[in-house]
Design a protein around this motif. Sequence first.
Motif, PDB file in Angstrom:
ATOM      1  N   THR A  48       0.838  -1.193   0.000  1.00 58.12           N
ATOM      2  CA  THR A  48       0.000   0.000   0.000  1.00 58.12           C
ATOM      3  C   THR A  48       0.874   1.245   0.000  1.00 58.12           C
ATOM      4  N   VAL A 142      -7.536   3.961  -1.685  1.00 54.37           N
ATOM      5  CA  VAL A 142      -6.181   3.625  -1.264  1.00 54.37           C
ATOM      6  C   VAL A 142      -5.441   2.981  -2.428  1.00 54.37           C
ATOM      7  N   LYS A 144      -2.923   0.615  -4.130  1.00 50.51           N
ATOM      8  CA  LYS A 144      -2.381  -0.688  -3.742  1.00 50.51           C
ATOM      9  C   LYS A 144      -1.737  -1.394  -4.929  1.00 50.51           C
TER      10      LYS A 144
END
Length: 313
Positions: A48, A142, A144
């Motif tokens: 991440t 997010v 990733k």
Amino acid sequence: AYDVSGYCYYLEDGVETDNNLTFNLAAHIHMIGPEPPSGGGQNIPIYTQSDTLTLPADVTASGFYITNVQNNLIGNTASGGWAGFAFPNLPTPVGLSKDVNIRPAAALPLTLDGNTAHSSAWWWYHTGAFYFGGALYYENGVFKYNAGRAGRNQGRETCAKDLCDAGDCFGGCSHKDRRWLTMTNSKAYLNAGVGLNSWTGRMELLGFEAHDNGLAVEALSGGFWMDELLASCRTGEEVVLPPAADLTSIKGDGFFWYDTNQAHIISNSHFRRCGYRSDEYDQYDSSPDRGCGDDAATGCASRSTVWGFLALS
């Protein structure tokens, strides 16, 4: 490009198309991040974005990072790296282009010809010197990166129809619109992992050579055509390895495909010194140079085989 931390030649957001990357060298490549991804199965840790890892994919820094195959790559060489040529799947563009309405993983390829990768694919046994796998994506905002087998709607679906223009980027490509990703006249050698690995997407692999690799070619999706493949699992030349390494811990496999419901075509191809040379299986060929033996400098792991596939019962 030599002695580089991170990717050497880099198409950043997945919207970069119609470029020419020709006759370049990438060598002595260093990964960025906590550790190079590895694991024992198909899935490896997901990385991440953070303050110390702006681009999660930097953990698999390679010579060439191609986020969209609608580009010309001709006559390039990669030495070292997690992979030599990394082709991650992007379900959507990323970075400053993340709102552009295209699906990079569905792009039509241009020319992939005459490229070479060696001394790579060491950290994970599924990594290919030419690696068509992994996914770079957003999940709930997010950023990733999954370097292993991609999840749903994260694979490659080379399609003649612009799915996003039709109103549904993930609507699926009909059979009549499906196309193949073609790579020609390329070579992988001295790679502990795989010469070429593709997790998703149909491929035409024409005139590919693989020498002294752990596995010449791995297809983890259906629809490969390989013509004039030369898989020389062991050339017989002494292989120089890092201290304490032993070539008999590296397999000498020819071609693996995974999962049922796969169909491939292999034509005009040759496999040399592939599979372990065992006296228990010499009924059809007892020549002393068949397969690969157990010599530490030229041999292979005892579980090596010419063909490999999944059998379910």
